[in-house]
Each structure stands twice: as structure tokens, then as C-alpha cells.
Design a protein around this motif. Sequence first.
Motif, PDB file in Angstrom:
ATOM      1  N   PRO A 304     150.417  28.518   2.785  1.00 42.51           N
ATOM      2  CA  PRO A 304     149.323  29.219   2.128  1.00 42.51           C
ATOM      3  C   PRO A 304     148.638  28.318   1.103  1.00 42.51           C
ATOM      4  CG  PRO A 304     151.296  30.575   2.182  1.00 42.51           C
ATOM      5  CD  PRO A 304     151.709  29.197   2.603  1.00 42.51           C
ATOM      6  N   PRO A 305     147.309  28.454   0.932  1.00 38.27           N
ATOM      7  CA  PRO A 305     146.590  27.630  -0.046  1.00 38.27           C
ATOM      8  C   PRO A 305     147.138  27.816  -1.454  1.00 38.27           C
ATOM      9  CG  PRO A 305     145.067  28.782   1.404  1.00 38.27           C
ATOM     10  CD  PRO A 305     146.417  29.371   1.660  1.00 38.27           C
ATOM     11  N   GLN A 306     147.230  26.709  -2.179  1.00 41.55           N
ATOM     12  CA  GLN A 306     147.678  26.727  -3.560  1.00 41.55           C
ATOM     13  C   GLN A 306     146.526  26.279  -4.455  1.00 41.55           C
ATOM     14  OE1 GLN A 306     150.820  27.853  -4.445  1.00 41.55           O
ATOM     15  NE2 GLN A 306     150.870  28.378  -2.268  1.00 41.55           N
ATOM     16  N   PRO A 307     146.519  26.658  -5.744  1.00 40.89           N
ATOM     17  CA  PRO A 307     145.410  26.293  -6.626  1.00 40.89           C
ATOM     18  C   PRO A 307     145.227  24.785  -6.745  1.00 40.89           C
ATOM     19  CG  PRO A 307     146.745  28.021  -7.619  1.00 40.89           C
ATOM     20  CD  PRO A 307     147.502  27.532  -6.426  1.00 40.89           C
ATOM     21  N   GLY A 308     143.969  24.402  -6.954  1.00 39.00           N
ATOM     22  CA  GLY A 308     143.659  23.012  -7.251  1.00 39.00           C
ATOM     23  C   GLY A 308     143.754  22.759  -8.747  1.00 39.00           C
ATOM     24  N   ALA A 309     143.310  21.576  -9.163  1.00 40.57           N
ATOM     25  CA  ALA A 309     143.422  21.210 -10.569  1.00 40.57           C
ATOM     26  C   ALA A 309     142.400  20.134 -10.914  1.00 40.57           C
ATOM     27  CB  ALA A 309     144.831  20.700 -10.883  1.00 40.57           C
ATOM     28  N   VAL A 310     142.119  20.013 -12.211  1.00 40.57           N
ATOM     29  CA  VAL A 310     141.230  18.977 -12.725  1.00 40.57           C
ATOM     30  C   VAL A 310     142.000  18.142 -13.743  1.00 40.57           C
ATOM     31  CG1 VAL A 310     139.071  18.485 -13.946  1.00 40.57           C
ATOM     32  CG2 VAL A 310     139.226  20.456 -12.430  1.00 40.57           C
ATOM     33  N   PHE A 311     141.783  16.830 -13.689  1.00 42.82           N
ATOM     34  CA  PHE A 311     142.453  15.920 -14.616  1.00 42.82           C
ATOM     35  C   PHE A 311     141.430  15.020 -15.294  1.00 42.82           C
ATOM     36  CE2 PHE A 311     145.301  16.844 -11.107  1.00 42.82           C
ATOM     37  CZ  PHE A 311     146.476  17.226 -11.752  1.00 42.82           C
ATOM     38  N   ALA A 312     141.703  14.668 -16.551  1.00 40.97           N
ATOM     39  CA  ALA A 312     140.985  13.605 -17.244  1.00 40.97           C
ATOM     40  C   ALA A 312     141.837  12.348 -17.134  1.00 40.97           C
ATOM     41  CB  ALA A 312     140.754  13.973 -18.705  1.00 40.97           C
ATOM     42  N   VAL A 313     141.219  11.242 -16.752  1.00 42.51           N
ATOM     43  CA  VAL A 313     141.939   9.985 -16.541  1.00 42.51           C
ATOM     44  C   VAL A 313     141.259   8.885 -17.342  1.00 42.51           C
ATOM     45  CG1 VAL A 313     142.733   8.302 -14.841  1.00 42.51           C
ATOM     46  CG2 VAL A 313     142.560  10.717 -14.204  1.00 42.51           C
ATOM     47  N   THR A 315     140.036   5.391 -18.135  1.00 44.73           N
ATOM     48  CA  THR A 315     139.795   4.198 -17.330  1.00 44.73           C
ATOM     49  C   THR A 315     140.373   2.944 -17.974  1.00 44.73           C
ATOM     50  OG1 THR A 315     137.601   4.043 -18.340  1.00 44.73           O
ATOM     51  CG2 THR A 315     137.756   5.082 -16.171  1.00 44.73           C
ATOM     52  N   GLY A 316     140.637   3.014 -19.259  1.00 41.69           N
ATOM     53  CA  GLY A 316     141.249   1.862 -19.910  1.00 41.69           C
ATOM     54  C   GLY A 316     142.762   1.890 -19.875  1.00 41.69           C
ATOM     55  N   THR A 317     143.336   3.095 -19.853  1.00 39.90           N
ATOM     56  CA  THR A 317     144.784   3.237 -19.963  1.00 39.90           C
ATOM     57  C   THR A 317     145.450   3.773 -18.705  1.00 39.90           C
ATOM     58  OG1 THR A 317     144.604   5.498 -20.798  1.00 39.90           O
ATOM     59  CG2 THR A 317     144.524   3.713 -22.429  1.00 39.90           C
ATOM     60  N   GLY A 318     144.706   4.504 -17.896  1.00 34.51           N
ATOM     61  CA  GLY A 318     145.308   5.183 -16.752  1.00 34.51           C
ATOM     62  C   GLY A 318     146.022   6.458 -17.128  1.00 34.51           C
ATOM     63  N   ASP A 319     145.935   6.866 -18.407  1.00 38.77           N
ATOM     64  CA  ASP A 319     146.575   8.111 -18.833  1.00 38.77           C
ATOM     65  C   ASP A 319     145.942   9.306 -18.128  1.00 38.77           C
ATOM     66  OD1 ASP A 319     148.178   6.677 -20.531  1.00 38.77           O
ATOM     67  OD2 ASP A 319     146.981   7.089 -22.319  1.00 38.77           O
ATOM     68  N   VAL A 320     146.767  10.262 -17.752  1.00 42.53           N
ATOM     69  CA  VAL A 320     146.314  11.438 -17.008  1.00 42.53           C
ATOM     70  C   VAL A 320     146.627  12.701 -17.805  1.00 42.53           C
ATOM     71  CG1 VAL A 320     146.586  12.785 -14.893  1.00 42.53           C
ATOM     72  CG2 VAL A 320     146.658  10.285 -14.796  1.00 42.53           C
ATOM     73  N   THR A 321     145.623  13.556 -17.980  1.00 46.16           N
ATOM     74  CA  THR A 321     145.790  14.821 -18.677  1.00 46.16           C
ATOM     75  C   THR A 321     145.188  15.946 -17.848  1.00 46.16           C
ATOM     76  OG1 THR A 321     145.595  13.727 -20.823  1.00 46.16           O
ATOM     77  CG2 THR A 321     145.308  16.114 -20.792  1.00 46.16           C
TER      78      THR A 321
END
Length: 361
Positions: A304-313, A315-321
Motif C-alpha cells: 500500500p502507498p506510504q506518505p512521502g516526505a520533504v527534506f532540506a539538504v 549543499t555545503g555540508t550534506g546535512d539532511v533535515t
Amino acid sequence: MQNSRSSWKRILLTSGVAGALAVPLAVAPAAATDRTDWTVQVIASGLKNPRGVTALRDGTVLVAEAGEGRPGCAVGEKCVAATGAVFAVDGNRQGRVVTGLASVAEGAEAGAPASANGPSNVLPDHRGGYIVVSGLGGTTGERTALGADAATLGTVFRTSDNKVLADLTDHETRLNPDGGDVHANPWSLVRSGCGFLTTDAGANTVIRSAPGGRTSTAAVVPKNELPSGAAESVPTGIAKAADGTVYVADMSGGQVDASRIWKIAPGGEPEVLATGMTNLVDIALDEKGDLLALSYSQAPLAGPPQPGAVFAVGTGTGDVTEIPTDGKLKQPTGIEADGNGGVYITNKTLGTDGELVHLSR
């Protein structure tokens, strides 16, 4: 387990998956109180397999609609019809500004949504009309078998006269740059010089096109070597910064936490900027020069389909939030920043009741 290229390209077909303005998002862990700060507002509905979204500087928002193939197509048969479109929202006005674009879909059982291949991303044409990249999911021979109405599928073309500017399907069929199954499914594009850079989710490549229809392989996106085996890359979203740096997202065979974002400096080789996300289908640059990344689903696509998501990444660090969306994203496909602190996303993108939503705080 080894993931075959063709199986994941079929998932792209059956699930509905593959000029930036800005949204100021801090790349830092989100506080628990932030979960109520973000709202998701439906801007438009009734969209037919909506894919990529593009925000223009004048405030207009464009959506590529892959269409619905030919309604009434027999179950299991692939049918082409002119049901693809470009949809625009301009303030309080909205509607299709281009119709009659090629769309292909396999006939579905009664009550099942039709998942189509057709327009998957759109840019304005400086000479009037629009530049569209269209999906296909096949080879030049398979396209020919669909008939003359399928001529723009698997290409970059302009809507003013349907002239093909770059035939990505021909490129894959002739050259097969990654040496795997011959399978083209162009997904997203950005301007590059006088031409374009286009991701091909089926071919695992980024293709450069130039005036006159010339194409060349800009990059082959490597497989992801996972403990379970090598996963096909399946490149989807692409973004280009003002300094010429190109960013490419991949699905990595749909494996959980395996999607990657690649950073390609001018004249450089692709390097992994960030990973740990799942089923990335699009990316966009914000006004700080960082990225927004969109997950079609944070779970395996089977079931069954599961929710998607949005991330801030960063570009200098590769940190993902992760940006909280309270599970309101259902099979999202395209993302774009709006320049005013918000984000546009195409949502519910499998079938003919798709949405354009606006995420803001």
C-alpha cells in the motif's frame, strides 16, 4: 538481492514516478514544536498524472501533466492519445495552457487509476510556448510500434510546433551508455548553455543536448553498492546552481535509506553529497543555494502507498533535515520553491485526480 534495471523502470511506470526560486529553510534538526507550523494547502486538483512543477519569477507555476493515455484502452494494452498537457497557476487564474500532448498508458482494470507516461517536466520557451521533457519507458522500436502519435515520447520538444529538440530514447537505444538493459525514460531537465541537461531514469544517465538535436552523455550515475546487492541508480531530479554546479537525485532501486544526491562541480566528476533518504523523485534549489529533496515514499514501493516526505539538504555540508508534513504527501512527484518561503509540490500523482499543493509556515 540484485535489483534488475527493468523491474525498477516498471515501478516508475506503474507508480507514477521521474529555474529554481527559493525557500529559506534552515538545515538543522527540526524542533518538536515545528510539527504544527507547516501547512499543506491544495492549490489545484483534477490533474492528470501530474509530474514536475516549475515556479517562474513572475509568480506563475507550471505543472507537467503526463495525461492518461487513451481512456478505454484494453487491459494490458498500451495506448497513446493526446491527453498530456501543461497546467498553469497565475494568481487566481488556473488552467491548461497547452493540451493535446502525447501520453501513453497501459489499460487498467475497472476502478484502478491509469498511470501514464508523457510530459514529466516543463520550462518556458523564450520564443513562446514551452519546452517539455516526456517520459516513455522503452526503446525507439517500442515507440515506433505505438504509432506516429508517440513521436514526442522519450524526447525534449517544444510545444509551439512539437519539434523534437533532443531524442533521449534514440541516444539510449543507439549507445546504451551504462551497458545495462536498453530502456529510456527521461524525467527532468534544466537549461545548460544553449541546450539542456536531462535525467533519464531508465538509462541511469544524465544526457546533454545541444542545438541541432545533438546529444552526449554528461554522466552515467553509478549503481549503489548496498549490503543486499547492487541497486540501479534510477536518476530523477536535477538542479543547476548559478555557479554551474549540477545536483542529481537518484532512487537507488527504491531501497530504503539508499537514495543519493550527487554533486557535480563544473568540469568535475559526480560525488555523493547526501544519502540516507528513500525514493527521491525530485530536487530544487532554495534562495540560500541549498536543496529541497522530495521522497515519493519513505517505505518500499511494494504494498500500500506510504506518505512521502520533504527534506532540506545543505549543499555545503550534506546535512539532511526533514520538513514536517504530517503525512499529507501521497505519492508526490515534483517539487519547487516559490521564492516567498513556501514550496510547491505535485501530490496524488497516480491517476486523474492529482493535486498541486503549497507547503508553507
